[in-house]
Write a protein that holds these residues in place. Structure first.
Motif, short mmCIF file in Angstrom:
data_model
loop_
_atom_site.label_atom_id
_atom_site.label_comp_id
_atom_site.label_asym_id
_atom_site.label_seq_id
_atom_site.Cartn_x
_atom_site.Cartn_y
_atom_site.Cartn_z
N ASP A 136 54.54 15.52 16.97
CA ASP A 136 55.64 14.77 17.59
C ASP A 136 56.58 15.65 18.42
N ASP A 141 51.11 12.88 19.16
CA ASP A 141 52.34 12.68 19.93
C ASP A 141 52.92 14.01 20.43
N ASN A 149 49.89 8.06 19.01
CA ASN A 149 49.99 6.78 19.71
C ASN A 149 50.67 6.93 21.07
N HIS A 150 51.10 8.15 21.41
CA HIS A 150 51.64 8.40 22.75
C HIS A 150 50.67 9.18 23.63
N HIS A 160 47.51 11.61 12.39
CA HIS A 160 48.83 11.37 12.98
C HIS A 160 49.62 10.40 12.11
N GLU A 197 60.09 2.81 16.67
CA GLU A 197 59.67 3.67 15.57
C GLU A 197 60.88 4.16 14.77
N HIS A 206 54.06 11.43 13.08
CA HIS A 206 54.44 10.09 13.50
C HIS A 206 55.83 9.64 13.09
MN LIG Z 1 53.62 8.67 16.77
#
Ligand SMILES: [Mn+2]
Length: 253
Positions: free
Chosen positions: A11, A48, A87-88, A122, A172, A208
């Motif tokens: 992240d 991320d 997820n990014h 993640h 998030e 995450h």
């Molecule tokens: Mn994430």
């Protein structure tokens, strides 16, 4: 102990438009990578890492030069680099694999490191996912959708994606604080242990959530959440004996 230490970060969200310090953060991560280059065995980038990335067959986005340079230097020194898609940064394909020699993993990895078993992920695809998130996740990962998206000029897709990214980031943030008895990541870990009695995991490592967690389940396995490089500037360190979380302190400031 002559085993080379293993590092974990997640992240970083480099390149994020909602954070005015993204460039300074890139410098800091670069300094961290340089500081471990001579000693590290492996570094796991647990998702991320970039706030948005889409590589085309012949073209890649601008930016991240120092960060990629530091990764390349690490790889050239023989440090193994494994990058989990978050997820990014879903759309990492073969560019960094071919250019730097990074292993890219989509999903989770179960592996043994110095005699202990790790499950690394993640963490965005773990546990019960809200319907909308599950749908978007499947669209983002769909090959046909990816091909269609790639055919649109980045002049339109990149501003859209950056806006989307900062919107999803604020969603998030709304997650409740970590509770070992009920948190979806802890529940996932407990469930894994029950379902795989002969493949007992010692360390569950997730990203995450942007929080630092180092907790024990009843069976002694640890649930680690790695924090982030927006607020915590944190990393996981494992030397074959112990796993610990730390804050990186710059020597330049
Ligand atoms: Mn994430």
């Amino acid at each position: 102990m002559c085993q080379k230490p293993i590092y974990f970060i997640s992240d970083l969200h480099l390149g994020s438009t909602y954070d005015p310090n993204s460039r300074q953060r890139e410098r800091l991560v670069t300094e961290f990578l340089e500081s471990i280059a001579d000693t590290a065995g492996t570094i796991y980038l647990v998702g991320d890492i970039l706030d948005y990335w889409y590589e085309y067959r012949t073209v890649v986005p601008r930016g991240y030069v120092r960060f990629f340079g530091a990764l390349a230097a690490l790889a050239d020194k023989g440090v193994k680099i494994t990058w989990f898609i978050g997820n990014h940064d879903i759309w990492l394909f073969d560019y960094l694999r071919d250019e730097i020699g990074i292993e890219i993993i989509d999903g989770q990895l179960v592996t043994e490191i110095y005699g202990k078993r790790f499950l690394i992920s993640h963490g965005d695809g773990v546990g019960k996912l809200p319907r909308g998130f599950r749908f978007i996740r499947s669209v983002f990962r769909n090959r046909v959708c990816q091909r269609l998206y790639a055919s649109i000029h980045p002049r339109w897709t990149i501003p859209f994606a950056l806006k989307w990214s900062s919107h999803s980031r604020s969603n998030e943030k709304a997650l409740p604080p970590f509770d070992i008895s009920s948190d979806p990541l802890a529940e996932y870990a407990r469930e894994w242990q029950t379902k795989h009695p002969h493949e007992h995991i010692d360390y569950f490592v997730f990203g995450h959530r942007h929080i630092m967690v180092d907790r024990e389940l009843d069976d002694g396995a640890k649930v680690i959440i790695l924090g982030d490089w927006l607020k915590h500037f944190s990393y996981g360190y494992y030397d074959g004996e112990n796993f610990s979380l730390h804050h990186f302190k710059s020597k330049m400031q």
